[in-house]
Write a protein that holds these residues in place. Structure first.
Motif, mmCIF file in Angstrom:
data_model
loop_
_atom_site.group_PDB
_atom_site.id
_atom_site.type_symbol
_atom_site.label_atom_id
_atom_site.label_comp_id
_atom_site.label_asym_id
_atom_site.label_seq_id
_atom_site.Cartn_x
_atom_site.Cartn_y
_atom_site.Cartn_z
ATOM 1 N N GLY A 69 49.509 33.739 30.032
ATOM 2 C CA GLY A 69 50.781 34.136 30.609
ATOM 3 C C GLY A 69 50.670 34.963 31.881
ATOM 4 O O GLY A 69 51.673 35.484 32.360
ATOM 5 N N HIS A 70 49.468 35.109 32.431
ATOM 6 C CA HIS A 70 49.260 35.899 33.641
ATOM 7 C C HIS A 70 48.351 35.137 34.604
ATOM 8 O O HIS A 70 47.858 34.070 34.286
ATOM 9 C CB HIS A 70 48.627 37.253 33.302
ATOM 10 C CG HIS A 70 49.482 38.106 32.439
ATOM 11 N ND1 HIS A 70 49.531 37.970 31.066
ATOM 12 C CD2 HIS A 70 50.342 39.110 32.745
ATOM 13 C CE1 HIS A 70 50.377 38.858 30.563
ATOM 14 N NE2 HIS A 70 50.887 39.559 31.560
ATOM 15 N N GLN A 71 48.108 35.740 35.752
ATOM 16 C CA GLN A 71 47.186 35.128 36.705
ATOM 17 C C GLN A 71 45.841 35.849 36.749
ATOM 18 O O GLN A 71 44.965 35.456 37.497
ATOM 19 C CB GLN A 71 47.808 35.110 38.101
ATOM 20 C CG GLN A 71 48.979 34.172 38.217
ATOM 21 C CD GLN A 71 49.503 34.092 39.640
ATOM 22 O OE1 GLN A 71 49.249 34.960 40.470
ATOM 23 N NE2 GLN A 71 50.227 33.033 39.931
ATOM 24 N N GLN A 72 45.683 36.906 35.971
ATOM 25 C CA GLN A 72 44.433 37.664 35.988
ATOM 26 C C GLN A 72 43.292 36.820 35.454
ATOM 27 O O GLN A 72 43.424 36.124 34.444
ATOM 28 C CB GLN A 72 44.568 38.927 35.149
ATOM 29 C CG GLN A 72 45.592 39.876 35.723
ATOM 30 C CD GLN A 72 46.114 40.839 34.681
ATOM 31 O OE1 GLN A 72 46.237 40.497 33.523
ATOM 32 N NE2 GLN A 72 46.429 42.044 35.121
ATOM 33 N N LYS A 73 42.157 36.895 36.170
ATOM 34 C CA LYS A 73 40.964 36.149 35.769
ATOM 35 C C LYS A 73 39.782 37.097 35.669
ATOM 36 O O LYS A 73 39.633 38.009 36.474
ATOM 37 C CB LYS A 73 40.633 35.050 36.786
ATOM 38 C CG LYS A 73 41.628 33.924 36.828
ATOM 39 C CD LYS A 73 41.205 32.865 37.829
ATOM 40 C CE LYS A 73 42.241 31.767 37.955
ATOM 41 N NZ LYS A 73 41.831 30.770 38.968
ATOM 42 N N LEU A 74 38.946 36.846 34.673
ATOM 43 C CA LEU A 74 37.693 37.564 34.493
ATOM 44 C C LEU A 74 36.550 36.565 34.491
ATOM 45 O O LEU A 74 36.686 35.464 33.949
ATOM 46 C CB LEU A 74 37.667 38.318 33.164
ATOM 47 C CG LEU A 74 38.590 39.506 32.995
ATOM 48 C CD1 LEU A 74 38.456 40.078 31.581
ATOM 49 C CD2 LEU A 74 38.301 40.571 34.025
ATOM 50 N N GLU A 75 35.435 36.958 35.077
ATOM 51 C CA GLU A 75 34.225 36.157 35.022
ATOM 52 C C GLU A 75 33.259 36.852 34.076
ATOM 53 O O GLU A 75 32.846 37.981 34.319
ATOM 54 C CB GLU A 75 33.590 36.027 36.405
ATOM 55 C CG GLU A 75 32.295 35.241 36.365
ATOM 56 C CD GLU A 75 31.591 35.239 37.708
ATOM 57 O OE1 GLU A 75 30.806 34.307 37.924
ATOM 58 O OE2 GLU A 75 31.809 36.156 38.519
ATOM 59 N N PHE A 76 32.919 36.177 32.976
ATOM 60 C CA PHE A 76 31.973 36.704 31.998
ATOM 61 C C PHE A 76 30.582 36.230 32.393
ATOM 62 O O PHE A 76 30.392 35.058 32.718
ATOM 63 C CB PHE A 76 32.321 36.221 30.593
ATOM 64 C CG PHE A 76 33.530 36.911 30.015
ATOM 65 C CD1 PHE A 76 33.377 37.983 29.144
ATOM 66 C CD2 PHE A 76 34.810 36.502 30.342
ATOM 67 C CE1 PHE A 76 34.488 38.628 28.614
ATOM 68 C CE2 PHE A 76 35.919 37.141 29.820
ATOM 69 C CZ PHE A 76 35.764 38.204 28.955
ATOM 70 N N PHE A 77 29.603 37.149 32.331
ATOM 71 C CA PHE A 77 28.242 36.819 32.756
ATOM 72 C C PHE A 77 27.232 37.681 32.016
ATOM 73 O O PHE A 77 27.584 38.678 31.374
ATOM 74 C CB PHE A 77 28.098 36.986 34.275
ATOM 75 C CG PHE A 77 28.337 38.398 34.759
ATOM 76 C CD1 PHE A 77 27.270 39.259 35.000
ATOM 77 C CD2 PHE A 77 29.628 38.866 34.968
ATOM 78 C CE1 PHE A 77 27.495 40.554 35.436
ATOM 79 C CE2 PHE A 77 29.856 40.159 35.414
ATOM 80 C CZ PHE A 77 28.782 41.012 35.642
ATOM 81 N N PHE A 92 40.256 37.635 39.943
ATOM 82 C CA PHE A 92 41.571 37.339 40.484
ATOM 83 C C PHE A 92 42.557 38.320 39.893
ATOM 84 O O PHE A 92 42.612 38.472 38.682
ATOM 85 C CB PHE A 92 42.028 35.907 40.166
ATOM 86 C CG PHE A 92 43.271 35.536 40.929
ATOM 87 C CD1 PHE A 92 43.177 35.030 42.207
ATOM 88 C CD2 PHE A 92 44.536 35.735 40.378
ATOM 89 C CE1 PHE A 92 44.318 34.710 42.925
ATOM 90 C CE2 PHE A 92 45.670 35.422 41.093
ATOM 91 C CZ PHE A 92 45.568 34.908 42.371
ATOM 92 N N PRO A 93 43.302 39.015 40.688
ATOM 93 C CA PRO A 93 43.318 38.882 42.129
ATOM 94 C C PRO A 93 41.996 39.346 42.731
ATOM 95 O O PRO A 93 41.335 40.218 42.187
ATOM 96 C CB PRO A 93 44.482 39.780 42.566
ATOM 97 C CG PRO A 93 44.705 40.717 41.440
ATOM 98 C CD PRO A 93 44.220 40.043 40.201
ATOM 99 N N TRP A 106 42.749 34.648 26.005
ATOM 100 C CA TRP A 106 42.263 34.171 27.301
ATOM 101 C C TRP A 106 41.809 32.733 27.133
ATOM 102 O O TRP A 106 41.293 32.343 26.085
ATOM 103 C CB TRP A 106 41.096 35.033 27.767
ATOM 104 C CG TRP A 106 41.481 36.449 28.118
ATOM 105 C CD1 TRP A 106 41.840 37.436 27.249
ATOM 106 C CD2 TRP A 106 41.549 37.006 29.421
ATOM 107 N NE1 TRP A 106 42.124 38.583 27.943
ATOM 108 C CE2 TRP A 106 41.957 38.354 29.274
ATOM 109 C CE3 TRP A 106 41.306 36.515 30.701
ATOM 110 C CZ2 TRP A 106 42.110 39.208 30.357
ATOM 111 C CZ3 TRP A 106 41.460 37.374 31.777
ATOM 112 C CH2 TRP A 106 41.866 38.707 31.609
ATOM 113 N N SER A 107 41.996 31.936 28.182
ATOM 114 C CA SER A 107 41.586 30.527 28.187
ATOM 115 C C SER A 107 40.537 30.311 29.268
ATOM 116 O O SER A 107 40.647 30.867 30.363
ATOM 117 C CB SER A 107 42.774 29.612 28.481
ATOM 118 O OG SER A 107 43.762 29.777 27.497
#
Length: 147
Positions: A42-50, A62-63, A127-128
């Motif tokens: 439901g949002h535009q926030q993105k996380l990169e898991f590493f 993102f942003p 999260w997807s």
């Protein structure tokens, strides 16, 4: 006599078998399914898991950060507690506080991120996985990151 014959047969088989070859180098392990970019439901926030030194980390992608700044480290050095579950420090950039973070990989394309103030005061988000955005191919040093 039977024992001697059996022993001789085993000795003959052992000497006829070639010496065990040195183990071949193992192929690199496939990347964890949790690695990659995920978007908050439901949002535009993105996380990169590493991977960060054998632990799980996540940074906000993102942003995007302002020019010249590295993405903010949101999940810090989470350790695997069981299959498909990690626990580490979860930084909330909105208030500057650090919470107990629990990450559960529900499926290859869904995870639950839970932040807890204390063990029973928690909030969870779904999260997807973002399709088509590959997981990072190498470890990312965390010493240069802005916390």
């Amino acid at each position: 006599m039977m024992k001697k014959a059996t022993f001789s047969l085993l000795l003959a088989l052992a000497s006829a078998t070639p010496a065990a070859a040195a183990p071949a180098e193992a192929a690199p392990a496939p990347a964890e399914p949790i690695y990659g970019v995920w978007i908050r439901g439901g949002h535009q926030q993105k996380l990169e898991f590493f991977d960060c030194d054998g632990k799980l980390c996540a940074r906000g992608v993102f942003p995007p950060p302002p020019p010249g700044q590295q993405p903010m480290l949101i999940l810090r050095h989470a350790a695997r507690t069981e299959a498909n579950r990690w626990k580490g420090d979860l930084f909330n950039p909105e208030n500057g506080k650090i919470y107990i973070g629990i990450i559960t990989l529900d499926s290859p394309t869904q995870l639950t991120l839970t932040g807890c103030l204390i063990a029973f005061l928690c909030q969870s988000e779904s999260w997807s996985k973002v399709p088509g955005e590959p997981a990072p191919s190498q470890k990312t040093p965390t010493s240069r990151r802005r916390n």
